[in-house]
Design a protein around this motif. Sequence first.
Motif, PDB file in Angstrom:
ATOM      1  N   ASN A  49       7.208   5.994  11.588  1.00  0.00           N
ATOM      2  CA  ASN A  49       6.954   4.680  12.095  1.00  0.00           C
ATOM      3  C   ASN A  49       7.671   3.652  11.254  1.00  0.00           C
ATOM      4  OD1 ASN A  49       5.522   3.699   9.659  1.00  0.00           O
ATOM      5  ND2 ASN A  49       3.953   5.016  10.063  1.00  0.00           N
ATOM      6  N   PRO A  50       8.048   2.417  11.744  1.00  0.00           N
ATOM      7  CA  PRO A  50       8.772   1.493  11.061  1.00  0.00           C
ATOM      8  C   PRO A  50       8.450   0.575   9.795  1.00  0.00           C
ATOM      9  CG  PRO A  50       8.914   1.099  13.375  1.00  0.00           C
ATOM     10  CD  PRO A  50       7.431   1.980  13.216  1.00  0.00           C
ATOM     11  N   ASN A  51       7.398   1.100   9.218  1.00  0.00           N
ATOM     12  CA  ASN A  51       6.732   0.386   8.028  1.00  0.00           C
ATOM     13  C   ASN A  51       7.769   0.192   6.830  1.00  0.00           C
ATOM     14  OD1 ASN A  51       4.135   1.855   9.461  1.00  0.00           O
ATOM     15  ND2 ASN A  51       3.415  -0.287   8.425  1.00  0.00           N
ATOM     16  N   PHE A  52       8.715   1.044   6.918  1.00  0.00           N
ATOM     17  CA  PHE A  52       9.374   0.889   5.666  1.00  0.00           C
ATOM     18  C   PHE A  52      10.401  -0.275   5.695  1.00  0.00           C
ATOM     19  CE2 PHE A  52      11.992   3.424   8.630  1.00  0.00           C
ATOM     20  CZ  PHE A  52      13.215   3.067   8.517  1.00  0.00           C
ATOM     21  N   LEU A  53      10.591  -0.775   7.006  1.00  0.00           N
ATOM     22  CA  LEU A  53      11.580  -1.881   7.105  1.00  0.00           C
ATOM     23  C   LEU A  53      11.077  -3.082   6.965  1.00  0.00           C
ATOM     24  CD1 LEU A  53      12.698  -0.914  10.954  1.00  0.00           C
ATOM     25  CD2 LEU A  53      14.029  -0.703   8.629  1.00  0.00           C
ATOM     26  N   ASP A  54       9.778  -3.418   6.440  1.00  0.00           N
ATOM     27  CA  ASP A  54       9.462  -4.695   5.929  1.00  0.00           C
ATOM     28  C   ASP A  54       7.993  -4.311   5.019  1.00  0.00           C
ATOM     29  OD1 ASP A  54       7.141  -4.344   7.721  1.00  0.00           O
ATOM     30  OD2 ASP A  54       8.243  -5.759   9.260  1.00  0.00           O
ATOM     31  N   SER A  91       0.616  -1.182  -0.062  1.00  0.00           N
ATOM     32  CA  SER A  91      -0.043   0.088  -0.062  1.00  0.00           C
ATOM     33  C   SER A  91       0.783   1.020   0.142  1.00  0.00           C
ATOM     34  CB  SER A  91      -0.892   0.006   1.371  1.00  0.00           C
ATOM     35  OG  SER A  91      -1.436   1.217   1.485  1.00  0.00           O
ATOM     36  N   THR A  92       0.224   2.254  -0.717  1.00  0.00           N
ATOM     37  CA  THR A  92       1.188   3.687  -0.566  1.00  0.00           C
ATOM     38  C   THR A  92       0.952   4.384   0.709  1.00  0.00           C
ATOM     39  OG1 THR A  92      -0.520   4.553  -2.100  1.00  0.00           O
ATOM     40  CG2 THR A  92       1.310   3.542  -3.226  1.00  0.00           C
ATOM     41  N   THR A  93       0.110   3.861   1.502  1.00  0.00           N
ATOM     42  CA  THR A  93      -0.161   4.722   2.697  1.00  0.00           C
ATOM     43  C   THR A  93       0.318   3.764   3.786  1.00  0.00           C
ATOM     44  OG1 THR A  93      -2.384   5.566   1.868  1.00  0.00           O
ATOM     45  CG2 THR A  93      -2.093   5.746   4.298  1.00  0.00           C
ATOM     46  N   THR A  96      10.233   5.577   0.112  1.00  0.00           N
ATOM     47  CA  THR A  96       9.538   6.822  -0.750  1.00  0.00           C
ATOM     48  C   THR A  96       8.095   6.841  -0.751  1.00  0.00           C
ATOM     49  OG1 THR A  96       9.449   5.649  -2.777  1.00  0.00           O
ATOM     50  CG2 THR A  96      11.507   6.965  -2.097  1.00  0.00           C
ATOM     51  N   GLN A  97       7.314   5.837  -0.215  1.00  0.00           N
ATOM     52  CA  GLN A  97       6.091   5.702  -0.261  1.00  0.00           C
ATOM     53  C   GLN A  97       5.457   5.946   1.234  1.00  0.00           C
ATOM     54  OE1 GLN A  97       4.365   1.907  -2.313  1.00  0.00           O
ATOM     55  NE2 GLN A  97       6.464   1.603  -2.803  1.00  0.00           N
ATOM     56  N   CYS A  98       6.164   5.925   2.172  1.00  0.00           N
ATOM     57  CA  CYS A  98       5.869   6.103   3.429  1.00  0.00           C
ATOM     58  C   CYS A  98       6.280   7.622   3.798  1.00  0.00           C
ATOM     59  CB  CYS A  98       6.484   5.282   4.584  1.00  0.00           C
ATOM     60  SG  CYS A  98       5.938   3.390   4.221  1.00  0.00           S
ATOM     61  N   LYS A  99       6.079   7.959   5.176  1.00  0.00           N
ATOM     62  CA  LYS A  99       6.434   9.558   5.428  1.00  0.00           C
ATOM     63  C   LYS A  99       7.842   9.263   5.803  1.00  0.00           C
ATOM     64  CE  LYS A  99       1.658  10.979   6.840  1.00  0.00           C
ATOM     65  NZ  LYS A  99       0.802  11.379   7.910  1.00  0.00           N
ATOM     66  N   THR A 100       8.875   9.235   4.862  1.00  0.00           N
ATOM     67  CA  THR A 100      10.386   9.275   5.312  1.00  0.00           C
ATOM     68  C   THR A 100      11.099  10.414   4.807  1.00  0.00           C
ATOM     69  OG1 THR A 100      10.608   8.049   3.510  1.00  0.00           O
ATOM     70  CG2 THR A 100      10.071   6.701   5.293  1.00  0.00           C
ATOM     71  N   MET A 101      12.353  10.571   5.617  1.00  0.00           N
ATOM     72  CA  MET A 101      13.305  11.453   5.277  1.00  0.00           C
ATOM     73  C   MET A 101      14.468  10.545   4.967  1.00  0.00           C
ATOM     74  SD  MET A 101      12.389  14.433   7.874  1.00  0.00           S
ATOM     75  CE  MET A 101      12.278  13.397   9.211  1.00  0.00           C
ATOM     76  N   MET A 102      15.156  10.929   3.724  1.00  0.00           N
ATOM     77  CA  MET A 102      16.459   9.893   3.672  1.00  0.00           C
ATOM     78  C   MET A 102      17.841  11.129   3.324  1.00  0.00           C
ATOM     79  SD  MET A 102      15.262   6.937   1.271  1.00  0.00           S
ATOM     80  CE  MET A 102      14.349   7.651   0.169  1.00  0.00           C
TER      81      MET A 102
END
Length: 501
Positions: A343-348, A2-4, A231-237
């Motif tokens: 949140n940690p969603n980008f990890l898996d 999901s993109t959210t 990139t699909q989550c609220k992330t900063m890189m």
Amino acid sequence: MSTTCIEMIISFYEDDGVGSPSNPEKFKGQDYEQLKESLLSEEKNFEDESFPANLDSLGKLEGMTPEQLKEVEWLRPQDLNDNPSFVVGGTSRFDFKQGAVGNCWLLSAIGALTFQETLMAQVVPPDQSFKNDYTGIFHFRFWRFGKWVDVVIDDLLPTRYGELLSVSSRSGNEFWAPLLEKAYAKVCGSYGDMVAGFSSDAFKDFSGGVHMSYKLTKKPSDLWDVMNRATQCKTMMACGTYGGEKEEATDKVGLVGGHAYAVTGVKQVYVESEDTMVNLVRIWNPWGEKEWNGDWSDKSALWNTVSSEDRVECHKKRDDGEFWMKMEDYCVYFENMDICCENPNFLDDDAACQWKCSLKEGRWEEGESAGGCDSWSDVFWTNPQFRVRVKAVEGESKGDRNVLLSLMQKPDEEHRSKVKHHSIGFTIYQVPSEAPKGHLPASLFQDTSALKISEFSEAREIIEFHSLQPGEYLVIPCTYNPNKTADFILTVYSKAETEME
């Protein structure tokens, strides 16, 4: 996927309680609304006595002599531009560029922050202006060690020969970035206290979220998938180049050695002539110029091998500090990367998971509760102990990583440059069924082997992702050597409701 991404539950402050996003703590006791109301009634412009326009607030700046520092003049935006604005047409990484202060780590983080509208509005309150009820006062918000704080500043900015000394506006009349930088300088102690640092620290201060650091020479096999999810989550890189001996090779390809950049996008393109997909990473230099000159750079002929749609979307021939490069080259020329998310969603791949978060504050006290690591067996047990009960997650497979632990030390020093971080880490034990309640004695550690021992680091925060089966665990945060006094925050992020005491 999901993109959210689902928001995690933050449990360390009550809704609308002091320190929450909607009710930040007043930094240095300064109330923005009260101060502004008083200034309006007195028809005065604000001059911040807690961060005065003088050499103390400027601090020590590399490359500037004491004589040059004395040439600095503090001016308001109206003195620099006939029509100053706070924000013009929204905020963007292209609004500003780095100045004489060596704080690329902070500016790369600000560049990444501009992609996150909700967070940006939290850090940079948008209802500020040089026109309506102007009194020379502005405010910004940062997450600092478990709480959001509201930082008040005046708009006197350091200049030299009529030009902004540090961050400047590319258009000349937009001032949100120089003012944000000044607020962060106030939190750090001075402009000089912002010299050198890690983008991950700024990310944390902009969000209070989860950050993971990656050494690109030891990158995980799924790094591209992680970046794609990010990139699909609220992330900063952000990422950083090599310094030292590798700087010359870095310079030859158009990069700056020992420098922080923002990662601003990822894209997979199809190369028709080779019938293959290529993974590309977009990177931005906070200098606002000097770009990569290799494959997939602005001037690369490889852009002629992709579809017109991809070329129109990605290929921008302009000297703005932003460029694309192939994932393989990215991992060669950049040493590390930081990703931070609420949140940690980008990890898996479990995008539907609603992470829970629990935070506890503690303190190591010399001679009482600072027992060092488990090598100091006679005093290790005196360290603060936290019992964590992990519950089962529906549909979870054995071995799935389900608990993320963060340990952050809180400095006593007001000036960032004077902070000396201890080497910190934590040890995890499975609590035996026969263990008594309360603080566990030294005898337990003599008979029980640790389940997991983290790496120790002198960083402000260490964070690790683990797989823990349902049950009760003992987490012991500690300094590597005993008798080191410091405050700390232990945070547990989990996929199921977790109890910590």
